[in-house]
Design a protein around this motif. Structure first.
Motif, PDB file in Angstrom:
ATOM      1  N   PRO A 142      13.224  -1.134  -0.051  1.00 48.38           N
ATOM      2  CA  PRO A 142      12.709  -2.422  -0.544  1.00 48.38           C
ATOM      3  C   PRO A 142      12.422  -2.443  -2.035  1.00 48.38           C
ATOM      4  CG  PRO A 142      11.534  -1.705   1.438  1.00 48.38           C
ATOM      5  CD  PRO A 142      12.346  -0.537   0.974  1.00 48.38           C
ATOM      6  N   THR A 143      12.320  -1.282  -2.673  1.00 45.43           N
ATOM      7  CA  THR A 143      12.039  -1.269  -4.106  1.00 45.43           C
ATOM      8  C   THR A 143      13.197  -1.832  -4.922  1.00 45.43           C
ATOM      9  OG1 THR A 143      12.970   0.935  -4.567  1.00 45.43           O
ATOM     10  CG2 THR A 143      10.692   0.848  -3.767  1.00 45.43           C
ATOM     11  N   MET A 144      14.403  -1.752  -4.386  1.00 46.24           N
ATOM     12  CA  MET A 144      15.611  -2.199  -5.089  1.00 46.24           C
ATOM     13  C   MET A 144      15.814  -1.442  -6.399  1.00 46.24           C
ATOM     14  SD  MET A 144      17.262  -4.539  -3.355  1.00 46.24           S
ATOM     15  CE  MET A 144      18.164  -5.500  -4.550  1.00 46.24           C
ATOM     16  N   GLU A 145      15.297  -0.220  -6.471  1.00 47.82           N
ATOM     17  CA  GLU A 145      15.469   0.609  -7.656  1.00 47.82           C
ATOM     18  C   GLU A 145      15.900   2.008  -7.245  1.00 47.82           C
ATOM     19  OE1 GLU A 145      12.595  -1.324 -11.013  1.00 47.82           O
ATOM     20  OE2 GLU A 145      11.672   0.173  -9.692  1.00 47.82           O
ATOM     21  N   HIS A 146      16.343   2.799  -8.217  1.00 45.87           N
ATOM     22  CA  HIS A 146      16.853   4.131  -7.890  1.00 45.87           C
ATOM     23  C   HIS A 146      16.755   5.031  -9.105  1.00 45.87           C
ATOM     24  CE1 HIS A 146      20.754   3.703 -10.118  1.00 45.87           C
ATOM     25  NE2 HIS A 146      20.418   2.443 -10.016  1.00 45.87           N
ATOM     26  N   ILE A 147      16.701   6.354  -8.870  1.00 46.91           N
ATOM     27  CA  ILE A 147      16.826   7.297  -9.975  1.00 46.91           C
ATOM     28  C   ILE A 147      18.311   7.516 -10.251  1.00 46.91           C
ATOM     29  CG2 ILE A 147      14.631   8.514  -9.792  1.00 46.91           C
ATOM     30  CD1 ILE A 147      16.008  10.608  -8.042  1.00 46.91           C
ATOM     31  N   THR A 148      18.641   7.619 -11.521  1.00 42.42           N
ATOM     32  CA  THR A 148      20.034   7.811 -11.910  1.00 42.42           C
ATOM     33  C   THR A 148      20.421   9.281 -11.783  1.00 42.42           C
ATOM     34  OG1 THR A 148      19.386   8.104 -14.212  1.00 42.42           O
ATOM     35  CG2 THR A 148      19.940   5.876 -13.499  1.00 42.42           C
ATOM     36  N   THR A 149      21.720   9.533 -11.692  1.00 43.94           N
ATOM     37  CA  THR A 149      22.174  10.896 -11.396  1.00 43.94           C
ATOM     38  C   THR A 149      22.446  11.744 -12.626  1.00 43.94           C
ATOM     39  OG1 THR A 149      24.495  10.176 -11.238  1.00 43.94           O
ATOM     40  CG2 THR A 149      23.176  10.159  -9.214  1.00 43.94           C
ATOM     41  N   PHE A 150      22.266  11.202 -13.844  1.00 41.13           N
ATOM     42  CA  PHE A 150      22.532  12.053 -15.005  1.00 41.13           C
ATOM     43  C   PHE A 150      21.394  13.044 -15.256  1.00 41.13           C
ATOM     44  CE2 PHE A 150      20.298   8.565 -17.225  1.00 41.13           C
ATOM     45  CZ  PHE A 150      19.447   9.273 -18.054  1.00 41.13           C
ATOM     46  N   CYS A 151      20.220  12.796 -14.645  1.00 39.15           N
ATOM     47  CA  CYS A 151      19.101  13.736 -14.763  1.00 39.15           C
ATOM     48  C   CYS A 151      18.059  13.419 -13.714  1.00 39.15           C
ATOM     49  CB  CYS A 151      18.482  13.664 -16.159  1.00 39.15           C
ATOM     50  SG  CYS A 151      17.031  14.721 -16.375  1.00 39.15           S
ATOM     51  N   PHE A 152      17.877  14.325 -12.754  1.00 38.33           N
ATOM     52  CA  PHE A 152      16.801  14.151 -11.778  1.00 38.33           C
ATOM     53  C   PHE A 152      16.361  15.507 -11.259  1.00 38.33           C
ATOM     54  CE2 PHE A 152      20.720  13.927  -9.397  1.00 38.33           C
ATOM     55  CZ  PHE A 152      20.474  14.551  -8.178  1.00 38.33           C
ATOM     56  N   LEU A 153      15.115  15.556 -10.815  1.00 39.71           N
ATOM     57  CA  LEU A 153      14.487  16.792 -10.375  1.00 39.71           C
ATOM     58  C   LEU A 153      13.892  16.581  -8.993  1.00 39.71           C
ATOM     59  CD1 LEU A 153      13.582  19.690 -11.401  1.00 39.71           C
ATOM     60  CD2 LEU A 153      11.438  18.591 -12.091  1.00 39.71           C
ATOM     61  N   LEU A 154      14.201  17.489  -8.066  1.00 40.49           N
ATOM     62  CA  LEU A 154      13.738  17.377  -6.687  1.00 40.49           C
ATOM     63  C   LEU A 154      12.833  18.538  -6.324  1.00 40.49           C
ATOM     64  CD1 LEU A 154      17.118  16.484  -4.891  1.00 40.49           C
ATOM     65  CD2 LEU A 154      15.435  14.904  -5.872  1.00 40.49           C
ATOM     66  N   ASN A 155      11.842  18.241  -5.457  1.00 40.73           N
ATOM     67  CA  ASN A 155      11.085  19.353  -4.886  1.00 40.73           C
ATOM     68  C   ASN A 155      11.849  19.904  -3.679  1.00 40.73           C
ATOM     69  OD1 ASN A 155      10.582  17.497  -2.853  1.00 40.73           O
ATOM     70  ND2 ASN A 155       8.349  17.560  -3.043  1.00 40.73           N
ATOM     71  N   LYS A 156      11.296  20.929  -3.046  1.00 42.31           N
ATOM     72  CA  LYS A 156      12.046  21.611  -1.979  1.00 42.31           C
ATOM     73  C   LYS A 156      12.407  20.684  -0.833  1.00 42.31           C
ATOM     74  CE  LYS A 156      10.782  26.491  -2.381  1.00 42.31           C
ATOM     75  NZ  LYS A 156      10.145  27.650  -1.713  1.00 42.31           N
ATOM     76  N   SER A 157      11.453  19.894  -0.375  1.00 42.70           N
ATOM     77  CA  SER A 157      11.733  19.053   0.792  1.00 42.70           C
ATOM     78  C   SER A 157      12.722  17.936   0.456  1.00 42.70           C
ATOM     79  CB  SER A 157      10.437  18.479   1.370  1.00 42.70           C
ATOM     80  OG  SER A 157       9.651  17.872   0.372  1.00 42.70           O
ATOM     81  N   ALA A 158      12.660  17.404  -0.752  1.00 41.59           N
ATOM     82  CA  ALA A 158      13.654  16.405  -1.157  1.00 41.59           C
ATOM     83  C   ALA A 158      15.020  17.052  -1.315  1.00 41.59           C
ATOM     84  CB  ALA A 158      13.231  15.733  -2.461  1.00 41.59           C
TER      85      ALA A 158
END
Length: 257
Positions: A148-164
Motif C-alpha cells: 500500500p505504500t506505493m514506494e520501493h527501494i531502488t536496486t542501485f544501492c540497498f542493505l538488508l539484514n539477515k532475515s530480509a
C-alpha cells in the motif's frame, strides 16, 4: 507495555556484492574502497567478502592489478544476475548490494555517510528490514493491497539484514532457470497481481509515457525487455515481502543538493 532499547551490536560484518556495467575495472575498485571508507569503522563496522560481478564480460588488461574477487556473468536479470553471487554465511550480519551507477549518477559520498548513521539501527532489528533510497512507483493512483505504500527501494544501492536477505535469496532462487521459462514466469506474476500488470504496462511494454523505462528503444531484443521486466517484478516483490513480514524499510534521505 514498556519500551526496551535495542542492544547495540559492536561487531557488524557486512557482505558486499557489486554489479559492474560501465566503469573501468581499476577505477571501480578505487571508488568501492573510497565508498566503504565512508561507513566502515574497524572497531565497529567492517566489510567482508567483497565480490564484483562483471556484467559486460569485458577482459581487463590489468587483471594482475585487481584487488577484489571478480567474476563474469551474463546480465540476464540485470542487477539481480550479479546479486545472486553475494557471499552468504553465518559470519555476516548485513548484506550490501550496489551497481556501479551509484558512482556515475548519484551522490555516493553522501549515501555512504548516511549508511554509516543507519547501519547500527538495521543491525539490531530482527524482523526483515532494509535500508535504501526510496522512490514512488508512479504518480498514478491505485490501491495495491500487497504494498500500500506505493514506494520501493531502488536496486542501485540497498542493505538488508539477515532475515530480509533470506527472503531475497528465496526470490533469487525462484527466477527462471532457462530461456524457455521466462515468458511463463512473467505471465504468472502478471496474472497473480493486478499492480504487477500495471507496472509492466506503464514501465516496460505499454505505450510511451513519462513513466516508461527511459532506456527502451526499438532495437531492444525481447530477451532484454524480459530481463528488465523480471528485475522490476523482483524489486517489487522484495519490497512487498519485507513489509508484509512485519518488517521496515529505512530510507536514505534524498534531499541532495
Amino acid at each position: 507495555m514498556s519500551i526496551k532499547p535495542y542492544k547495540r551490536n559492536d561487531n557488524i560484518k557486512i557482505s558486499l556484492v557489486v554489479a559492474r556495467y560501465y566503469l573501468p575495472h581499476i577505477k571501480l575498485e578505487k571508488l568501492i574502497s573510497k565508498f566503504i571508507k565512508k561507513f566502515v569503522n574497524k572497531n565497529f563496522i567492517d566489510v567482508k567478502n567483497i565480490k564484483i560481478i562483471d556484467l559486460k564480460s569485458e577482459t581487463s588488461d590489468l587483471k594482475n592489478l585487481l584487488s577484489f574477487e571478480w567474476m563474469e556473468k551474463e546480465p540476464n536479470f540485470f542487477d539481480f544476475s550479479a546479486y545472486q553471487e553475494i557471499q552468504i554465511d553465518d559470519n555476516q550480519d548485513l548484506f550490501l548490494y550496489i551497481n556501479d551507477t551509484i558512482f556515475i549518477r548519484h551522490p555516493w559520498k553522501l549515501i555512504g555517510q548516511r549508511l554509516k548513521s543507519l547501519i547500527p539501527t538495521l543491525s539490531v532489528i530482527e524482523n526483515p528490514s532494509a535500508i535504501g533510497i526510496v522512490y514512488p512507483y508512479t504518480e498514478a493512483l491505485t490501491i495495491d493491497k500487497v504494498n500500500p505504500t506505493m514506494e520501493h527501494i531502488t536496486t542501485f544501492c540497498f542493505l538488508l539484514n539477515k532475515s530480509a536477505n533470506q527472503i531475497f535469496n528465496k526470490k533469487l532462487n525462484s527466477l527462471p532457470k532457462t530461456d524457455s521459462e521466462v515468458s511463463q514466469w512473467i505471465n504468472d506474476k502478471v496474472n497473480s497481481n493486478l499492480f504487477i500488470d500495471y507496472l509492466m504496462n506503464i514501465h516496460i511494454f505499454g505505450p510511451r509515457s513519462p513513466w516508461r523505462w527511459k532506456r527502451i528503444n526499438s532495437n531492444f531484443s525481447k530477451k532484454t525487455l524480459h530481463g528488465k521486466a523480471i528485475s522490476v517484478i523482483l524489486e517489487y516483490e522484495l519490497n512487498a515481502s519485507i513489509l508484509n513480514s512485519s518488517g521496515i524499510i529505512i530510507p536514505i534521505s534524498r534531499d541532495y543538493k
